[in-house]
Structure formats: structure tokens, C-alpha cells
Motif scaffolding. Structure first.
Motif, PDB file in Angstrom:
ATOM      1  N   HIS A   1     -32.596  -5.248  52.113  1.00  0.00           N
ATOM      2  CA  HIS A   1     -31.526  -4.378  52.605  1.00  0.00           C
ATOM      3  C   HIS A   1     -30.178  -4.754  51.980  1.00  0.00           C
ATOM      4  CE1 HIS A   1     -34.096  -2.285  55.380  1.00  0.00           C
ATOM      5  NE2 HIS A   1     -34.619  -3.448  55.699  1.00  0.00           N
ATOM      6  N   ILE A   2     -29.979  -6.039  51.740  1.00  0.00           N
ATOM      7  CA  ILE A   2     -28.769  -6.427  51.006  1.00  0.00           C
ATOM      8  C   ILE A   2     -28.879  -5.869  49.581  1.00  0.00           C
ATOM      9  CG2 ILE A   2     -27.352  -8.360  50.226  1.00  0.00           C
ATOM     10  CD1 ILE A   2     -28.550 -10.012  52.522  1.00  0.00           C
TER      11      ILE A   2
ATOM     12  N   TRP B   1     -19.701  -0.115  44.583  1.00  0.00           N
ATOM     13  CA  TRP B   1     -20.015  -1.119  43.559  1.00  0.00           C
ATOM     14  C   TRP B   1     -19.739  -0.573  42.165  1.00  0.00           C
ATOM     15  CZ3 TRP B   1     -20.921  -6.121  44.442  1.00  0.00           C
ATOM     16  CH2 TRP B   1     -21.269  -6.495  45.734  1.00  0.00           C
TER      17      TRP B   1
ATOM     18  N   ALA C   1     -22.513  -2.052  34.527  1.00  0.00           N
ATOM     19  CA  ALA C   1     -23.056  -0.713  34.806  1.00  0.00           C
ATOM     20  C   ALA C   1     -22.571   0.259  33.741  1.00  0.00           C
ATOM     21  CB  ALA C   1     -22.613  -0.245  36.178  1.00  0.00           C
TER      22      ALA C   1
ATOM     23  N   ALA D   1     -23.922 -10.060  42.050  1.00  0.00           N
ATOM     24  CA  ALA D   1     -23.752  -8.629  41.740  1.00  0.00           C
ATOM     25  C   ALA D   1     -22.326  -8.338  41.297  1.00  0.00           C
ATOM     26  CB  ALA D   1     -24.110  -7.782  42.961  1.00  0.00           C
ATOM     27  N   TRP D   2     -21.394  -9.139  41.810  1.00  0.00           N
ATOM     28  CA  TRP D   2     -19.985  -8.934  41.472  1.00  0.00           C
ATOM     29  C   TRP D   2     -19.697  -9.098  39.981  1.00  0.00           C
ATOM     30  CZ3 TRP D   2     -16.586  -7.053  44.820  1.00  0.00           C
ATOM     31  CH2 TRP D   2     -16.890  -7.134  46.182  1.00  0.00           C
TER      32      TRP D   2
ATOM     33  N   LEU E   1     -16.716  -1.397  39.983  1.00  0.00           N
ATOM     34  CA  LEU E   1     -16.552  -2.668  39.266  1.00  0.00           C
ATOM     35  C   LEU E   1     -16.782  -2.506  37.771  1.00  0.00           C
ATOM     36  CD1 LEU E   1     -18.468  -5.164  41.600  1.00  0.00           C
ATOM     37  CD2 LEU E   1     -16.010  -4.972  41.312  1.00  0.00           C
TER      38      LEU E   1
ATOM     39  N   SER F   1     -30.495  -3.170  48.738  1.00  0.00           N
ATOM     40  CA  SER F   1     -30.266  -1.729  48.825  1.00  0.00           C
ATOM     41  C   SER F   1     -28.782  -1.415  48.788  1.00  0.00           C
ATOM     42  CB  SER F   1     -30.891  -1.192  50.123  1.00  0.00           C
ATOM     43  OG  SER F   1     -30.410   0.094  50.417  1.00  0.00           O
ATOM     44  N   GLU F   2     -28.006  -2.230  49.485  1.00  0.00           N
ATOM     45  CA  GLU F   2     -26.555  -2.005  49.517  1.00  0.00           C
ATOM     46  C   GLU F   2     -25.945  -2.245  48.144  1.00  0.00           C
ATOM     47  OE1 GLU F   2     -22.502  -3.609  49.723  1.00  0.00           O
ATOM     48  OE2 GLU F   2     -24.278  -4.834  49.546  1.00  0.00           O
ATOM     49  N   ARG F   3     -26.497  -3.185  47.391  1.00  0.00           N
ATOM     50  CA  ARG F   3     -25.930  -3.532  46.082  1.00  0.00           C
ATOM     51  C   ARG F   3     -26.661  -2.857  44.929  1.00  0.00           C
ATOM     52  NH1 ARG F   3     -23.863  -9.643  47.577  1.00  0.00           N
ATOM     53  NH2 ARG F   3     -23.292  -8.985  49.662  1.00  0.00           N
TER      54      ARG F   3
ATOM     55  N   TRP G   1     -22.886  -5.384  38.320  1.00  0.00           N
ATOM     56  CA  TRP G   1     -22.093  -4.151  38.305  1.00  0.00           C
ATOM     57  C   TRP G   1     -21.022  -4.075  37.228  1.00  0.00           C
ATOM     58  CZ3 TRP G   1     -23.323   0.401  39.943  1.00  0.00           C
ATOM     59  CH2 TRP G   1     -24.329   0.511  40.890  1.00  0.00           C
ATOM     60  N   PRO G   2     -20.449  -5.178  36.784  1.00  0.00           N
ATOM     61  CA  PRO G   2     -19.498  -5.028  35.676  1.00  0.00           C
ATOM     62  C   PRO G   2     -20.139  -4.442  34.420  1.00  0.00           C
ATOM     63  CG  PRO G   2     -19.150  -7.115  36.752  1.00  0.00           C
ATOM     64  CD  PRO G   2     -20.416  -6.543  37.326  1.00  0.00           C
TER      65      PRO G   2
END
Lengths: 273, 475
Positions: A67-68, B299, A105, A97-98, B302, A70-72, A102-103
Motif C-alpha cells: 500500500h505504501i 510524486w 520519471a 522514491a524521493w 518531482l 501503491s501510494e508511491r 520519481w526524479p
């Protein structure tokens, strides 16, 4: 200053520390109460702590990680198919993920990283019409950008000529990946899995995939979801090219007409993106 | 060992806690099985378990869920989670605004009403609207149009166009009101030309027309093509106007703008028919699930490169109008490099042109070089529902209004490229008070489900006037 709530004295300890002898020693009902009631309260406090900690990757119970994720937007390796990713490794990836997911993406690196981590694929190539090929060395380095290998696609041996309404003729000698004659349309790419790099579990490749094929419909569905989530929005994925046998043109990049690198006759299939 | 998420999400019952207590006493050597039901010991323990359940255990599920975007919706935590962790404010509900025409009969004297002094009420929904600004009713015979705003916020206030029998609650003898839809929506332009199109005629049914400029020039010089209802483009040549396009009664005229040439190759000009009386759609307080989706999309901010979720987030977070957006589809254009189609719609279907323009400006200002974002409405397809509804004769008029409202709500619930389902239509009709039976239901004259759109076309249904036949029985 706030007290560190996760290290507080338990109710049992507190009750036993009370200077009331008839309550904390002997065999009376009161003594039983002094033991049982704070035990129940402590269990509830522990559950409260667990309830709060469940949202933190390093503290989360195993069934909370998905679920974490899923959020990320991250899927644990092995959850759908492929190589199992340990809970510890996945928790680390969730925290990162930070700065490690995601950077990136919208880049080929993001697609390749997620195909690797979520499905265990290695040797996958992303080819762009305008002539670049991206691969990932695995396992990725701590700085995943250093694991990205960028090469030129095979060069055109003759000019690529457009069909109307497209107008650009691409001169011979330029690296190029030809999907069709829409030469102006360079925002297109494909994911290529060659025969040599087929996942070992892909023993029954069927297109379109089914619930019993290998890869299954769910596995191909995750490939599609990864591509759709991590591609740049204006880019169009032309397909998931899968080599079934023999050689394919242009992959590896030296595999072109006249290169003397072997016989042709390979077969492949293309899953819709 | 930490509790599993699955064990933390349900609430522990009093009985579970009571049983745990009995376990502790058993372990301590007490003969709990011989304690009498209703006795002091059992009552004491049950009371303690009840207190524990009421003060702590009953809150455990929401405390657990509040930390997860997947589970926070519905717990009361979602808006706080969004605001404090994702810096996203839950979109507030907004008010429907629409244009109402007031018609004065002969003999009516001019009268002036300040904002809020005029109130109208729709007969089927019972919902009321107030005038936004000063309205001067002309000497009769004559008419005047003005903006009316819903009494309360919410999507329920998106009443349909062309309703008969709207009540002017503020009684003005000799004055009637109507909410006639404009024949066409405002023209939406993409590209750099200054020209526009004038559209006229008497369109038959609901349609969307897109004019594409194929070569630059002034009106009569520029060549252009048109696409009707998402079909392939048909060349009109270098003409200034075209009438009865597609045989559906739509006329198009190219109107020069300030610049020269007024029309630039690649420009598109889009209009749909009919328009709507609504100029700003009302929306509900953003649902927790929608807010959760935006949190997940956060997200994407970012990244240095825009991904699909980023554009979805931008569209739904556009200041002042993002709350109107309930659906977003982001797709690369099938023909033009780096062109990005952002198809949006609201609770009541196609959004007003002003809303689209505001989102377009917001997204375009945040788009990388060479990316060409086009915020657009889906094409509309006229939906004609027919069949026979049997109802009690005494409730015929009420049933007709209820069915109109129910079918409008159902049509609005069908997503872009969604499916109109016969079973759902029948179910909704049967739920209305006074309805006895329904039979022979068809969608666009076919007794089968209707799926809209494709992978490259984006279509939203637009409900035409209902053509149900009503049969009555005594009662």
C-alpha cells in the motif's frame, strides 16, 4: 519538549511500581486485576504504536508495504511475476522514491529501473525512432544514472523517405529506428526484449497473453502499466517487441544488413503497449 | 512482533477484548469458567473491556487508515493527509452558473432587480437559482438574459437545458423564464492564428465540428478541412464558408482576425452543438478518492519531465476551475509529434469553454519546450433513449420529470469513452416513484449497450430529448 512516546513506561510497569502492597503482591483478586487490566491496556498501546508505524516503510508490517508502494507508484519485485524483491530491499526503495525513482520519471531510465525491480528483467532495450538505444546494467549502482548505457541505433544504409503528410527525409548514415515511414514522428519508442534476454519464465509466449500463458496477462499488464506510468506524457510507445527465435534487425546495434553477423530469419511478436 | 495491517484495520470488538482479559486471569490461575454469567467478576471484566473498546480500540482502524492514501478515504483523515503531507487542498464545492432568459409579455412595465432579488426554481429537481447581477426587465413585449447562480454548491445543481415550466419564484406578473441552450458552444481555438469561425444554421441533434487549417491565409484563401463528430477530416478547399455540413444543418464561415494571415496552418477551431445554458458547472466537494488520486500524482512533480500523472494533477488542480474537472485522459496525439491531448470533462459532461481555456493556460505555462498541450473537451455523441414506461396515471407528470432527471444523471455518470448500458437505464427508471414497468428500451434505436470512442477518439454522450412512450395504469 515532547516525550519519546515510543519508549514510555508500560501500564504493567506503572501499576507494579505503585506503593500499594495489597494491589501488587499476594494472591488476591486485586492483584489479578493489577496484572490483567494493564496487560490489556499495554496491548492496545502497542497496537496504537503499530497503527502509526505501519505507514513508515522501515516499520511497516509486510502487508502494508504494497500500500505504501501503491501510494508511491512502485511495485515490489515478485508481487506479480519475476524475481522476488526482499521486504527490506523494497522498503529501502520506497524510502528512496524521493531521489531514486520519481526524479527520473519520464526518462528511459525510469522505465528500465522499474522493469528490473518490479519484474526482474535484465537486458531490456528501449529504442527511440530518432536513433538512441537505452539499456541498464544490473544490478543498478547506487546512483542509477551511472548504470544507464546509451548507444546509437544502427545507422541508415539508405535515406529514410517519408510518406505524406510527413516531410523529413533522414539522410543515410544517421542512427535510426524505423517503425514506419512517419519520419517526422520522433516522439516514438519501443521496449525490446531480444531472444537472448527473454526471462527464463517466459516459456509459453502467446500474443495476446492469457491468464495461463507465460508471461501471463497480469505480467504483461504490469509491463504496460510501468511503461504508461513512467514514459514522458508526449511520448508514444509503439509496442513491447519480443524476440521469439533467431536474430532481429538492429538489435544488437551491429545486427544490420551486410554486417556479416549471421543469418536472418528470426521471429518476434509485439505486445500492444 | 508488529501487528499486520490486516489486523489493525478492523475494529476490535468488546467480546474480543473481554476474551483477552479472561485469558490473563486463566493464566494467573483463576477459575474463570466457573464464574457465573452476570456475576460480579464477569460484569467487572466486561465493563473494563467495554471502556477499552470505546476509548481506544474503536479508533484504531481510522488511526491506521489515516496514514495510507489507499485507506484514508472515508475516515475523515484524507483532507488533512493531503494538506499536511502533499500540500494539496481539497477542492471546494462550486456553484453552477447559467444564463436564464426572462420574457415580459405585452403590458409589463420595466422593472429593475438587484443581485439576489430574483429566484427561479426548476420543476423536476426543485432546485433554485438567484440572479448574480442587476437585471432590468424591459417593457413588454421583450426579453432579457442574465446570469443566475445556484442557491447551494454542488453538481446536483447542473440542471438540464431547455426545461419547460421553470418557476419564477419571485412573482412578477406577465414575466416567464426559460433556460434555452445556446445553439452552439463558444469556439475553442488552438494555434497562433487570429481568425475564428462563425457558426450558424439549425443543427439537427448533438454534434461537434472541428475546423483544421491546412494552408495559411485569409478567409477565402486559406484552405481548410472539417471533422464532424470525430470522423476523418474532409477537405473544404479554400472557401470562405460552407453550409449544411454533413447534412446536419451546421454552417461554418471563416472570419478574419486582426493579424494577417488570420488563419495559420495547423490551427484548429472547435465548436459543439447544442451548447448549454450553463456557463460554469457546479461541482461537489472533491471526493476523498479523487483527492487520493491527486496525492499519488503529486510524486510526478518531482520529475524534470512531465508524465501523464503530472498533467492529470495540473488539470484537476487548476485554480478556481480544477474542482469542475472529474475526468482526465492524457494521450499523445496520434499524428503530430510532441502534441499532447488532455481531454477533460466535468460532473455534468462537457465543461464550459471558459473553464477549458483557464485549464489550457494553466497547463501551457507549465509545459516543457516543444511540448504542445491541448486541453480539450471530448466529442459529444447525441444519445437518444427510447422505450415504453408504464406508470400510475395519477403520477404521469411527476414520473416524466423524475425520469428526465434520472436519465440526465445517468448520462452524466457515463465516462468519456464509457458504455451506456441497457440494464443500468432500466434499473434507474424502475427506481423512480410511480413507475410500474419499462420495456423495449433502446439506445440510439438499438437494443444493445453502446460503447463510446476508441483509442484515438474521445467521446462523451450528450442526452437528447427523451423519447419514451408513456403508458398508464390506474392508481
Amino acid at each position: 519538549m515532547p516525550q519519546p512516546i515510543l519508549q514510555s513506561t508500560t501500564f504493567v510497569q506503572w501499576m507494579q511500581s505503585l506503593p500499594i502492597s495489597w494491589l501488587v503482591s499476594g494472591t488476591s483478586d486485586s492483584v489479578a486485576d493489577a496484572g490483567a487490566w494493564p496487560q490489556l491496556a499495554d496491548v492496545q498501546v502497542d497496537r496504537l504504536k503499530d497503527a502509526v508505524e505501519a505507514r513508515f516503510p522501515d516499520k511497516a508490517p509486510v502487508d502494508a508495504l504494497a500500500h505504501i508502494g501503491s501510494e508511491r507508484g512502485l511495485v515490489q519485485g515478485g508481487a506479480v511475476a519475476g524475481t522476488a524483491e526482499t521486504n527490506t530491499a523494497f522498503a529501502t526503495r520506497l524510502k528512496q522514491a524521493w531521489d531514486k525513482s520519481w526524479p527520473y520519471a519520464g526518462t528511459p531510465l525510469a522505465i528500465l529501473l522499474n522493469l528490473y525491480y518490479s519484474l526482474g528483467y535484465t537486458g531490456v532495450a528501449i529504442v527511440q525512432q530518432n536513433g538512441l538505444v537505452f539499456r541498464l546494467t544490473t544490478p543498478p549502482n547506487a546512483d542509477p544514472t551511472t548504470s544507464l548505457v546509451i548507444t546509437n541505433a544502427a545507422s541508415l544504409t539508405a535515406p529514410a523517405t517519408p510518406v505524406a503528410p510527413y516531410t523529413k527525409t533522414i539522410p543515410a548514415g544517421n542512427p535510426w529506428w524505423k517503425f514506419d515511414d512517419k519520419t517526422d514522428f520522433c516522439s516514438r519508442f519501443a521496449v525490446v526484449i531480444t531472444t537472448a534476454n527473454l526471462p527464463a519464465s517466459w516459456t509459453s509466449i502467446v500474443n495476446p497473453p492469457t491468464v495461463t500463458s507465460a508471461p501471463t496477462l497480469s505480467e504483461v499488464g504490469l509491463i504496460r502499466a510501468i511503461i504508461q506510468q513512467w514514459r514522458n506524457a508526449e511520448a508514444t510507445c509503439m509496442g513491447i517487441y519480443v524476440g521469439l527465435a533467431g536474430k532481429e534487425w538492429g538489435i544488437p546495434e551491429s545486427q544490420v544488413w551486410g554486417a556479416g553477423t549471421g543469418n536472418w530469419g528470426g521471429t518476434s511478436t509485439v505486445f500492444t503497449p | 512482533m508488529a501487528a499486520t495491517l490486516a489486523s489493525l484495520l478492523p475494529s476490535q470488538t468488546v467480546l474480543q477484548l473481554y476474551t483477552s482479559l479472561l485469558g490473563y486471569y486463566t493464566a494467573a490461575g483463576f477459575p474463570v469458567t466457573s464464574w457465573q454469567a452476570g456475576g460480579v467478576e464477569r460484569t467487572r471484566l466486561f465493563a473494563f473491556a467495554t471502556v477499552m473498546q470505546n476509548t481506544i480500540a474503536s479508533y484504531m482502524p481510522s488511526i491506521t487508515a489515516g496514514g495510507f492514501v489507499d485507506y484514508a478515504p472515508g475516515t475523515g483523515w484524507m483532507s488533512l493527509l493531503a494538506a499536511q503531507v502533499y500540500n494539496l487542498t481539497q477542492n471546494a464545492a462550486s456553484f453552477t452558473v447559467g444564463t436564464i432568459t426572462l420574457t415580459a409579455a405585452a403590458g409589463v412595465a420595466t422593472q429593475t432587480y438587484q443581485a439576489g432579488q430574483l429566484k427561479i426554481t426548476f420543476p423536476a429537481s426543485g432546485r433554485s437559482y438567484l440572479n448574480q447581477g442587476t437585471i432590468v426587465i424591459p417593457v413588454g413585449p421583450g426579453s432579457v438574459s442574465g446570469s443566475f447562480v445556484a442557491e447551494n454548491p454542488g453538481s446536483a445543481y447542473n440542471d438540464p437545458s431547455n426545461v419547460t415550466g421553470i418557476l419564477l419564484t419571485t412573482s412578477i406578473p406577465g414575466v416567464t423564464v426559460g433556460n434555452v441552450a445556446f445553439a452552439y458552444s463558444t469556439v475553442v481555438q488552438t494555434g497562433s492564428g487570429t481568425g475564428t469561425i462563425g457558426i450558424g444554421g439549425s443543427p439537427i441533434g448533438a454534434h461537434q465540428i472541428v475546423v483544421r487549417i491546412d494552408s495559411s491565409g485569409q478567409s477565402g484563401v486559406a484552405s481548410w478541412s472539417y471533422s464532424l463528430d470525430g470522423a476523418a477530416y474532409i477537405s473544404a478547399g479554400a472557401v470562405a464558408s460552407l453550409t449544411n455540413i454533413g447534412g446536419v444543418g451546421i454552417n461554418v464561415t471563416l472570419v478574419n482576425g486582426a493579424g494577417t494571415p488570420s488563419f495559420i496552418v495547423g490551427d484548429t477551431l472547435t465548436a459543439s452543438s447544442p451548447g448549454s445554458w450553463i456557463t460554469s458547472q457546479g461541482s461537489d466537494l472533491e471526493a476523498d478518492l479523487a483527492l487520493a488520486t491527486r496525492c499519488k500524482a503529486r510524486w510526478a512533480t518531482l520529475a524534470n519531465v512531465g508524465v501523464t500523472q503530472l498533467y492529470q494533477l495540473l488539470a484537476t488542480s487548476t485554480p478556481t476551475v480544477g474542482s469542475q474537472v472529474t475526468q482526465v485522459i492524457v494521450q499523445p496525439d496520434a499524428n503530430i509529434n510532441n502534441k499532447l491531448l488532455i481531454v477533460v470533462a466535468g460532473a455534468a459532461g462537457v465543461l464550459p469553454v471558459g473553464t477549458i481555456s483557464t485549464i489550457q493556460a494553466y497547463v501551457a505555462a507549465r509545459t516543457p519546450t516543444t511540448v504542445f498541450p491541448v486541453v480539450m473537451s471530448p466529442t459529444t455523441l447525441g444519445i437518444t433513449l427510447a422505450g415504453t414506461i408504464t406508470c400510475y396515471v395519477s403520477q404521469l407528470a411527476n414520473v416524466q420529470n423524475l425520469v428526465q432527471t434520472a436519465m440526465t444523471a445517468y448520462s452524466n455518470s457515463v465516462a468519456i469513452n464509457g458504455t451506456y448500458r441497457l440494464s443500468a437505464i432500466i434499473e434507474q427508471i424502475m427506481l423512480q416513484s410511480g413507475v410500474v414497468d419499462v420495456s423495449g428500451v433502446t439506445i440510439n434505436a438499438v437494443a444493445a449497450n453502446l460503447t463510446l470512442g476508441s483509442t484515438t477518439t474521445y467521446v462523451l454522450g450528450l442526452l437528447n430529448a427523451l423519447t419514451f412512450t408513456y403508458a398508464t395504469v390506474a392508481g
